[in-house]
Design a protein around this motif. Structure first.
Motif, PDB file in Angstrom:
ATOM      1  N   GLY A 182      -7.738   2.812  -7.480  1.00  0.00           N
ATOM      2  CA  GLY A 182      -7.611   4.259  -7.333  1.00  0.00           C
ATOM      3  C   GLY A 182      -7.940   4.752  -5.942  1.00  0.00           C
ATOM      4  O   GLY A 182      -8.112   5.938  -5.716  1.00  0.00           O
ATOM      5  N   LYS A 183      -8.066   3.814  -4.985  1.00  0.00           N
ATOM      6  CA  LYS A 183      -8.423   4.203  -3.612  1.00  0.00           C
ATOM      7  C   LYS A 183      -7.352   3.713  -2.637  1.00  0.00           C
ATOM      8  O   LYS A 183      -6.641   2.751  -2.918  1.00  0.00           O
ATOM      9  CB  LYS A 183      -9.749   3.553  -3.202  1.00  0.00           C
ATOM     10  CG  LYS A 183     -10.902   3.836  -4.125  1.00  0.00           C
ATOM     11  CD  LYS A 183     -11.768   4.948  -3.556  1.00  0.00           C
ATOM     12  CE  LYS A 183     -12.847   5.402  -4.494  1.00  0.00           C
ATOM     13  NZ  LYS A 183     -14.002   4.542  -4.511  1.00  0.00           N
ATOM     14  N   THR A 184      -7.270   4.369  -1.530  1.00  0.00           N
ATOM     15  CA  THR A 184      -6.366   3.917  -0.477  1.00  0.00           C
ATOM     16  C   THR A 184      -7.208   3.549   0.738  1.00  0.00           C
ATOM     17  O   THR A 184      -8.013   4.355   1.199  1.00  0.00           O
ATOM     18  CB  THR A 184      -5.379   5.045  -0.094  1.00  0.00           C
ATOM     19  OG1 THR A 184      -4.760   5.520  -1.283  1.00  0.00           O
ATOM     20  CG2 THR A 184      -4.317   4.546   0.860  1.00  0.00           C
ATOM     21  N   ILE A 185      -7.006   2.333   1.226  1.00  0.00           N
ATOM     22  CA  ILE A 185      -7.747   1.926   2.423  1.00  0.00           C
ATOM     23  C   ILE A 185      -6.911   2.298   3.636  1.00  0.00           C
ATOM     24  O   ILE A 185      -5.713   2.021   3.681  1.00  0.00           O
ATOM     25  CB  ILE A 185      -7.993   0.408   2.443  1.00  0.00           C
ATOM     26  CG1 ILE A 185      -8.613  -0.042   1.124  1.00  0.00           C
ATOM     27  CG2 ILE A 185      -8.868   0.005   3.620  1.00  0.00           C
ATOM     28  CD1 ILE A 185      -8.796  -1.544   1.026  1.00  0.00           C
ATOM     29  N   VAL A 186      -7.528   2.937   4.594  1.00  0.00           N
ATOM     30  CA  VAL A 186      -6.829   3.239   5.839  1.00  0.00           C
ATOM     31  C   VAL A 186      -7.439   2.372   6.934  1.00  0.00           C
ATOM     32  O   VAL A 186      -8.635   2.435   7.185  1.00  0.00           O
ATOM     33  CB  VAL A 186      -6.962   4.739   6.208  1.00  0.00           C
ATOM     34  CG1 VAL A 186      -6.270   5.036   7.527  1.00  0.00           C
ATOM     35  CG2 VAL A 186      -6.382   5.601   5.098  1.00  0.00           C
ATOM     36  N   TYR A 187      -6.606   1.521   7.526  1.00  0.00           N
ATOM     37  CA  TYR A 187      -7.082   0.662   8.615  1.00  0.00           C
ATOM     38  C   TYR A 187      -6.716   1.305   9.942  1.00  0.00           C
ATOM     39  O   TYR A 187      -5.658   1.915  10.074  1.00  0.00           O
ATOM     40  CB  TYR A 187      -6.392  -0.701   8.572  1.00  0.00           C
ATOM     41  CG  TYR A 187      -6.763  -1.549   7.384  1.00  0.00           C
ATOM     42  CD1 TYR A 187      -7.888  -2.363   7.422  1.00  0.00           C
ATOM     43  CD2 TYR A 187      -5.975  -1.548   6.243  1.00  0.00           C
ATOM     44  CE1 TYR A 187      -8.226  -3.143   6.329  1.00  0.00           C
ATOM     45  CE2 TYR A 187      -6.298  -2.330   5.147  1.00  0.00           C
ATOM     46  CZ  TYR A 187      -7.431  -3.124   5.198  1.00  0.00           C
ATOM     47  OH  TYR A 187      -7.766  -3.897   4.134  1.00  0.00           O
ATOM     48  N   SER A 188      -7.592   1.136  10.914  1.00  0.00           N
ATOM     49  CA  SER A 188      -7.191   1.546  12.255  1.00  0.00           C
ATOM     50  C   SER A 188      -7.505   0.385  13.184  1.00  0.00           C
ATOM     51  O   SER A 188      -8.250  -0.525  12.834  1.00  0.00           O
ATOM     52  CB  SER A 188      -7.922   2.814  12.679  1.00  0.00           C
ATOM     53  OG  SER A 188      -9.245   2.498  12.986  1.00  0.00           O
ATOM     54  N   LEU A 261       2.012   8.276  -0.443  1.00  0.00           N
ATOM     55  CA  LEU A 261       3.006   7.257  -0.772  1.00  0.00           C
ATOM     56  C   LEU A 261       2.341   5.876  -0.871  1.00  0.00           C
ATOM     57  O   LEU A 261       2.599   5.108  -1.803  1.00  0.00           O
ATOM     58  CB  LEU A 261       4.108   7.234   0.310  1.00  0.00           C
ATOM     59  CG  LEU A 261       5.167   6.160   0.161  1.00  0.00           C
ATOM     60  CD1 LEU A 261       6.004   6.407  -1.094  1.00  0.00           C
ATOM     61  CD2 LEU A 261       6.085   6.121   1.387  1.00  0.00           C
ATOM     62  N   ALA A 262       1.457   5.590   0.083  1.00  0.00           N
ATOM     63  CA  ALA A 262       0.742   4.310   0.060  1.00  0.00           C
ATOM     64  C   ALA A 262      -0.026   4.183  -1.248  1.00  0.00           C
ATOM     65  O   ALA A 262       0.006   3.139  -1.908  1.00  0.00           O
ATOM     66  CB  ALA A 262      -0.199   4.206   1.257  1.00  0.00           C
ATOM     67  N   GLY A 263      -0.694   5.246  -1.647  1.00  0.00           N
ATOM     68  CA  GLY A 263      -1.453   5.234  -2.889  1.00  0.00           C
ATOM     69  C   GLY A 263      -0.543   4.963  -4.080  1.00  0.00           C
ATOM     70  O   GLY A 263      -0.859   4.150  -4.950  1.00  0.00           O
ATOM     71  N   ASP A 264       0.598   5.609  -4.074  1.00  0.00           N
ATOM     72  CA  ASP A 264       1.536   5.464  -5.184  1.00  0.00           C
ATOM     73  C   ASP A 264       2.036   4.019  -5.292  1.00  0.00           C
ATOM     74  O   ASP A 264       2.245   3.495  -6.375  1.00  0.00           O
ATOM     75  CB  ASP A 264       2.719   6.415  -4.951  1.00  0.00           C
ATOM     76  CG  ASP A 264       3.619   6.493  -6.158  1.00  0.00           C
ATOM     77  OD1 ASP A 264       3.132   6.955  -7.198  1.00  0.00           O
ATOM     78  OD2 ASP A 264       4.794   6.078  -6.073  1.00  0.00           O
ATOM     79  N   LEU A 265       2.221   3.378  -4.142  1.00  0.00           N
ATOM     80  CA  LEU A 265       2.747   2.006  -4.137  1.00  0.00           C
ATOM     81  C   LEU A 265       1.635   0.972  -4.245  1.00  0.00           C
ATOM     82  O   LEU A 265       1.885  -0.224  -4.268  1.00  0.00           O
ATOM     83  CB  LEU A 265       3.510   1.735  -2.830  1.00  0.00           C
ATOM     84  CG  LEU A 265       4.728   2.611  -2.528  1.00  0.00           C
ATOM     85  CD1 LEU A 265       5.192   2.373  -1.104  1.00  0.00           C
ATOM     86  CD2 LEU A 265       5.852   2.312  -3.511  1.00  0.00           C
ATOM     87  N   ASP A 266       0.391   1.458  -4.222  1.00  0.00           N
ATOM     88  CA  ASP A 266      -0.767   0.585  -4.188  1.00  0.00           C
ATOM     89  C   ASP A 266      -0.796  -0.223  -2.887  1.00  0.00           C
ATOM     90  O   ASP A 266      -1.083  -1.421  -2.872  1.00  0.00           O
ATOM     91  CB  ASP A 266      -0.754  -0.360  -5.398  1.00  0.00           C
ATOM     92  CG  ASP A 266      -2.144  -0.593  -5.905  1.00  0.00           C
ATOM     93  OD1 ASP A 266      -3.057   0.059  -5.384  1.00  0.00           O
ATOM     94  OD2 ASP A 266      -2.325  -1.431  -6.799  1.00  0.00           O
ATOM     95  N   PHE A 267      -0.471   0.426  -1.812  1.00  0.00           N
ATOM     96  CA  PHE A 267      -0.527  -0.161  -0.479  1.00  0.00           C
ATOM     97  C   PHE A 267      -1.703   0.461   0.267  1.00  0.00           C
ATOM     98  O   PHE A 267      -2.242   1.481  -0.150  1.00  0.00           O
ATOM     99  CB  PHE A 267       0.759   0.200   0.309  1.00  0.00           C
ATOM    100  CG  PHE A 267       1.887  -0.785   0.130  1.00  0.00           C
ATOM    101  CD1 PHE A 267       2.269  -1.218  -1.125  1.00  0.00           C
ATOM    102  CD2 PHE A 267       2.585  -1.274   1.237  1.00  0.00           C
ATOM    103  CE1 PHE A 267       3.312  -2.103  -1.294  1.00  0.00           C
ATOM    104  CE2 PHE A 267       3.626  -2.170   1.084  1.00  0.00           C
ATOM    105  CZ  PHE A 267       3.995  -2.587  -0.184  1.00  0.00           C
TER     106      PHE A 267
END
Ligand code: ADP
Length: 453
Positions: A182-188, A261-267
């Motif tokens: 249920g989380k989205t990781i954002v990498y930088s 969108l990333a969350g929806d795709l599990d990306f």
């Protein structure tokens, strides 16, 4: 077994004591030497035994499993679930604190998260019937890419219990997956490495991002279609890549949409800002070869590369940031990961170079623009749908925006050159969360400042 040399030396000593020659004192002088020799033998034998009887696993900080293992080690001792078999004996804990200012009011306190993990040094953990020695170490040498000291965690157990490692890694991975559910990781990009930017964020529902009619649906359908066609690309030997360029003014929901969108795709999202200081062609090319798995690449401010080129053409100046050819090379590079979905965003489409529009670089270009009537209505429904069931409030709100000329024309059809952003509408609604009349009354606050004077 490999312990036998140790036992052999000790038995040898017993035999010497039984020897009647020793009773006469002969050889007493050599006994000291023999004992020393035996002690050395024991040490050598123990070393050999350790090498043969024990198994080590070393995980370095660069490895994705590093945080999982630390999290696994610092799990509380629940008496249920899949960690029931484990008794931790870790008493030295260190704490990592991350603060999060999102959601904090003006000047209000940021929220803080504390993550307890095993401190540096040695610990013992029992897993099932296996004892595991844990050694967390910080080395004096530094990682060339980030400047941070090297760090490792080493797990040691008996050879006979080596299978415990597989189970531990599986548990740790499961635990990490659960924590990120249920989380989205954002990498930088940090130096030459991708590092998570803060804590994983709660997934943003796609429905909460309101783009103009059909825009969201067309991108989502295209991405999903691409994801289902991998074999098609492989069969034809075409790099499995797709690129999207989202352009339009700031505050129109571009970043929010990519995250949703990333969350929806599990990306996850791997983000680089091309106008960032210190981002060079080489760095960009390298980072693109190392994209985190299952991530959407987000290249923000893509126009920075065009500006650079223009400036170079004019005065030969090439700034510290990415050049246009550097961007193309990074996008096309053979070394660039085979599998990639890239989103480029820009606020300045006029600076765009047509060379970007090529399959695999940019396959689809979409304008995410100023708020339209459709978006204003949808946003209203999301905020006040429950209280405004007959839709009268919505009608009055939209009529007011038209009177103010905020959709590019006035209510009577005459053209205006005024627009507002979806971010501004969201701001207005947030300010009047429980007061839809307030939102209507304050709608003139949506007029861009440049038109107010
Ligand atoms: P951009 O990337 O286009 O500059 P952001 O996605 O960063 O815009 O949006 C800024 C803020 O405004 C975010 O808090 C976002 O929730 C809100 N916002 C902007 N546009 C939209 C939209 N179309 N739908 C929902 N929220 C929006």
């Amino acid at each position: 077994m490999s312990a036998s040399p140790t036992q052999g030396s000790l038995f040898g000593l017993d035999a010497l004591f039984d020897n009647p020659l020793f009773a006469g004192g002969i050889g007493l002088a050599s006994l000291g030497a023999a004992a020393a020799f035996a002690r050395k033998g024991v040490i050598v034998a123990l070393g050999a035994a350790r090498r043969r009887l024990l198994v080590n696993v070393e995980i370095s900080k660069q490895d994705p499993a590093y945080p999982w293992i630390l999290a696994w080690l610092s799990q509380p001792r629940h008496a249920h679930g899949f960690i029931a078999s484990r008794v931790t004996r870790i008493h030295d804990l260190s704490v990592t604190t991350t603060t999060d200012s999102r959601g904090a009011g003006l000047g209000g306190p940021a929220t803080a998260h504390f993550f307890l993990q095993p401190g540096y040094g040695r610990h013992i953990v029992k897993f099932g019937s296996a004892y595991i020695a844990v050694n967390r170490e910080k080395h004096s040498t530094a990682n060339m890419n980030t400047g941070e000291p090297h760090e490792i965690v080493q797990l040691t157990t008996l050879w006979a219990h080596r299978h415990a490692f597989e189970a531990i890694f599986a548990e740790a991975h499961q635990l990490a997956a659960k924590a990120h559910e249920g989380k989205t990781i954002v990498y930088s990009a940090r130096g030459l490495e991708w590092t998570p930017l803060g804590d994983p964020r709660k997934k943003r529902p796609l429905g909460s991002v309101i783009l103009d009619e059909g825009v969201k649906e067309s991108i989502v359908a295209d991405v999903k279609d691409f994801l289902s066609k991998q074999q098609w690309y492989v069969d034809r030997g075409i790099p499995y890549r797709r690129g999207y360029l989202l352009f339009g003014p700031p505050g129109s929901g571009k970043s929010s949409f990519i995250q949703a969108l990333a969350g929806d795709l599990d990306f996850s999202v791997a983000m680089i800002n091309l106008s960032e200081m210190g981002m060079t062609d080489d760095k960009l090319a390298y980072l693109l070869t190392k994209l985190p798995k299952r991530s959407l690449l987000l290249l923000e401010d893509a126009d920075a590369a065009f500006v650079n080129r223009r400036q170079r053409d004019v005065d030969g100046y090439s700034g510290a940031s990415v050049t246009f050819s550097g961007l193309l090379n990074a996008l096309d590079g053979v070394a660039a990961g085979e599998e990639r979905i890239a989103f480029l965003t820009t606020n300045h489409i006029d600076r765009l170079d047509p060379a970007l529009i090529r399959p695999g670089r940019v396959d689809m270009m979409l304008r995410i623009g100023e708020a339209s009537r459709f978006q204003a209505e949808q946003m209203w429904d999301r905020f006040y749908g429950e209280v405004d069931q007959d839709g009268h409030g919505k009608k009055r709100f939209v009529a007011r925006l038209e009177t103010l000329g905020l959709f590019g024309k006035y209510g009577d059809g005459a053209l205006s050159n005024r627009h507002t952003s979806t971010a501004a509408i969201q701001g207005l609604f947030l300010f009047n969360k429980d007061d839809m009349q307030g939102a209507i009354d304050m709608a003139d606050g949506l007029i861009p400042r440049s038109f107010k004077a």
